[in-house]
Design a protein around this motif. Sequence first.
Motif, PDB file in Angstrom:
ATOM      1  N   UNK A 199       8.069   3.158  -6.467  1.00  0.00           N
ATOM      2  CA  UNK A 199       6.859   2.993  -5.658  1.00  0.00           C
ATOM      3  C   UNK A 199       5.714   2.432  -6.495  1.00  0.00           C
ATOM      4  N   UNK A 200       5.545   2.959  -7.707  1.00  0.00           N
ATOM      5  CA  UNK A 200       4.412   2.568  -8.538  1.00  0.00           C
ATOM      6  C   UNK A 200       4.556   1.176  -9.151  1.00  0.00           C
ATOM      7  N   UNK A 201       5.790   0.688  -9.282  1.00  0.00           N
ATOM      8  CA  UNK A 201       6.024  -0.544 -10.030  1.00  0.00           C
ATOM      9  C   UNK A 201       5.229  -1.732  -9.497  1.00  0.00           C
ATOM     10  N   UNK A 202       5.240  -1.940  -8.194  1.00  0.00           N
ATOM     11  CA  UNK A 202       4.556  -3.102  -7.636  1.00  0.00           C
ATOM     12  C   UNK A 202       3.420  -2.716  -6.686  1.00  0.00           C
ATOM     13  N   UNK A 203       2.991  -1.459  -6.766  1.00  0.00           N
ATOM     14  CA  UNK A 203       1.886  -1.029  -5.905  1.00  0.00           C
ATOM     15  C   UNK A 203       0.622  -1.838  -6.183  1.00  0.00           C
ATOM     16  N   UNK A 204       0.397  -2.217  -7.444  1.00  0.00           N
ATOM     17  CA  UNK A 204      -0.808  -2.983  -7.789  1.00  0.00           C
ATOM     18  C   UNK A 204      -0.866  -4.300  -7.024  1.00  0.00           C
ATOM     19  N   UNK A 205       0.303  -4.902  -6.783  1.00  0.00           N
ATOM     20  CA  UNK A 205       0.353  -6.158  -6.017  1.00  0.00           C
ATOM     21  C   UNK A 205      -0.058  -5.901  -4.573  1.00  0.00           C
ATOM     22  N   UNK A 206       0.504  -4.843  -3.987  1.00  0.00           N
ATOM     23  CA  UNK A 206       0.179  -4.472  -2.601  1.00  0.00           C
ATOM     24  C   UNK A 206      -1.305  -4.180  -2.448  1.00  0.00           C
ATOM     25  N   UNK A 207      -1.846  -3.409  -3.386  1.00  0.00           N
ATOM     26  CA  UNK A 207      -3.242  -3.010  -3.303  1.00  0.00           C
ATOM     27  C   UNK A 207      -4.179  -4.202  -3.479  1.00  0.00           C
ATOM     28  N   UNK A 208      -3.879  -5.073  -4.433  1.00  0.00           N
ATOM     29  CA  UNK A 208      -4.761  -6.217  -4.698  1.00  0.00           C
ATOM     30  C   UNK A 208      -4.826  -7.169  -3.512  1.00  0.00           C
ATOM     31  N   UNK A 209      -3.766  -7.173  -2.671  1.00  0.00           N
ATOM     32  CA  UNK A 209      -3.749  -8.042  -1.492  1.00  0.00           C
ATOM     33  C   UNK A 209      -4.664  -7.532  -0.378  1.00  0.00           C
ATOM     34  N   UNK A 210      -5.215  -6.331  -0.534  1.00  0.00           N
ATOM     35  CA  UNK A 210      -6.115  -5.786   0.481  1.00  0.00           C
ATOM     36  C   UNK A 210      -7.527  -6.354   0.371  1.00  0.00           C
ATOM     37  N   UNK A 211      -7.771  -7.190  -0.646  1.00  0.00           N
ATOM     38  CA  UNK A 211      -9.116  -7.694  -0.902  1.00  0.00           C
ATOM     39  C   UNK A 211      -9.169  -9.213  -0.743  1.00  0.00           C
ATOM     40  N   UNK A 212     -10.384  -9.712  -0.621  1.00  0.00           N
ATOM     41  CA  UNK A 212     -10.582 -11.134  -0.317  1.00  0.00           C
ATOM     42  C   UNK A 212     -10.080 -12.044  -1.434  1.00  0.00           C
TER      43      UNK A 212
END
Length: 417
Positions: free
Chosen positions: A236-249
């Motif tokens: 879960x943690x491995x690519x969470x940063x990618x998912x989270x960063x896509x929430x921003x402009x």
Amino acid sequence: MKKSSRQYYFLLSGLFFFFFFTWSSSFSLISIWLGQTLGLKGMDTGIIFSAISIVALCLQPLYGFIQDKLGLRKQLLWVIGILLLMSGPFYIFIYAPILKMNVIFGAALGGIYIGATFFAGIGALESYIERVSRITGFEYGRARMWGSLGWATATFFAGFLFNINPNINFILASLSAAVFLVILCFVKVVKIDALGQLEYGKTSQLKISDALGLLKLSQFWALVVFVIGVSMYNVYDQQFSVYFSHQFATQEEGNRMYGFLNSLQVFLEAGGMALAPFLVNRIGAKNSLILSGAIMTLRIVGSGLVEGPAMISAMKLLHAVELPILLIAIFKFISTRFDHRLSATLYLVGFQFVSQVCASFLAPLAGYGYDCIGFANTYLLMGCATGVFMLIAAFLLKGDKHLKSVIRGTVNERVTN
């Protein structure tokens, strides 16, 4: 706390701090680095994480048995410290150029270095410090708290520095590793008294057959079932940063906000490390393990159900509650159910090794899921799988009442004889 105990506490806490500072500086934004800087896709990143897991799972049993044979000596920690020192040059001058040329070869090379240094190395360090803490008389969770603070401190600046130049983080990693080695110089090998010798036995007399004997124990396999379930948190943690960063402009804003989120999470986690021993001692090792698994299930499933940066952040921050309980409980379970001399082997095989086995299979599948059905749906599947394994483990793991009855039976038998 005695003077000698305080000295060990401060020095070993320093080792935790700078190990995790090095790890965070070089690895906390690796998914973003692989995607934005090197241009790799989710499947490529999954292959890279799988390679790291495969190497780690091969080395963790070896590290565990070597550390158990060494007992309280530091030779393995010196090797890990030297590998940490190489982190900056490795990422900048070796790993990045090779990944650009050939993902498979680069993944294999990175798997060897990152797996040996961090994912296997952390288990050896944690088991060493946990053993010393039991002998010298300080609470392991209070020392491990400084590891979380080290990760949080590095991550707080990682997003800013990444936007300037990702290589700055790698340089800081090597500088931090140099401090780790300096502190290790001041850590004296613990000399145990007759009581300690009686409790821990002569580690130099351990044989491979002693370690293999763990495979005959039902509680070892019950622990494995539990760990299979909680291994989902690594994936879960491995690519969470990618998912989270896509929430921003913009990517830059997403990178910066993820740095803040990860830092906040680990600062909260550090507080949890200080408080978790009180909870674990009160409700018992088994109940604590199941509680951590339940929180983990909620976190992963919730990440697939909620929307928007605020709610997704809230789900991620549950990690700060779950992980301290898990780490304190796993050592408590190992130390009360198995031979103390094999504590490092049990931790690195029963927990770290099994986690990496699962991650090596699940990381590419998760990467494929992210590309094909999206992060949210993949998280829902992962969370459901975690919940199923937690239910099974709740029936298989023996509680503290069972442990007390076994101890009473053993004592009565000795008295009778």
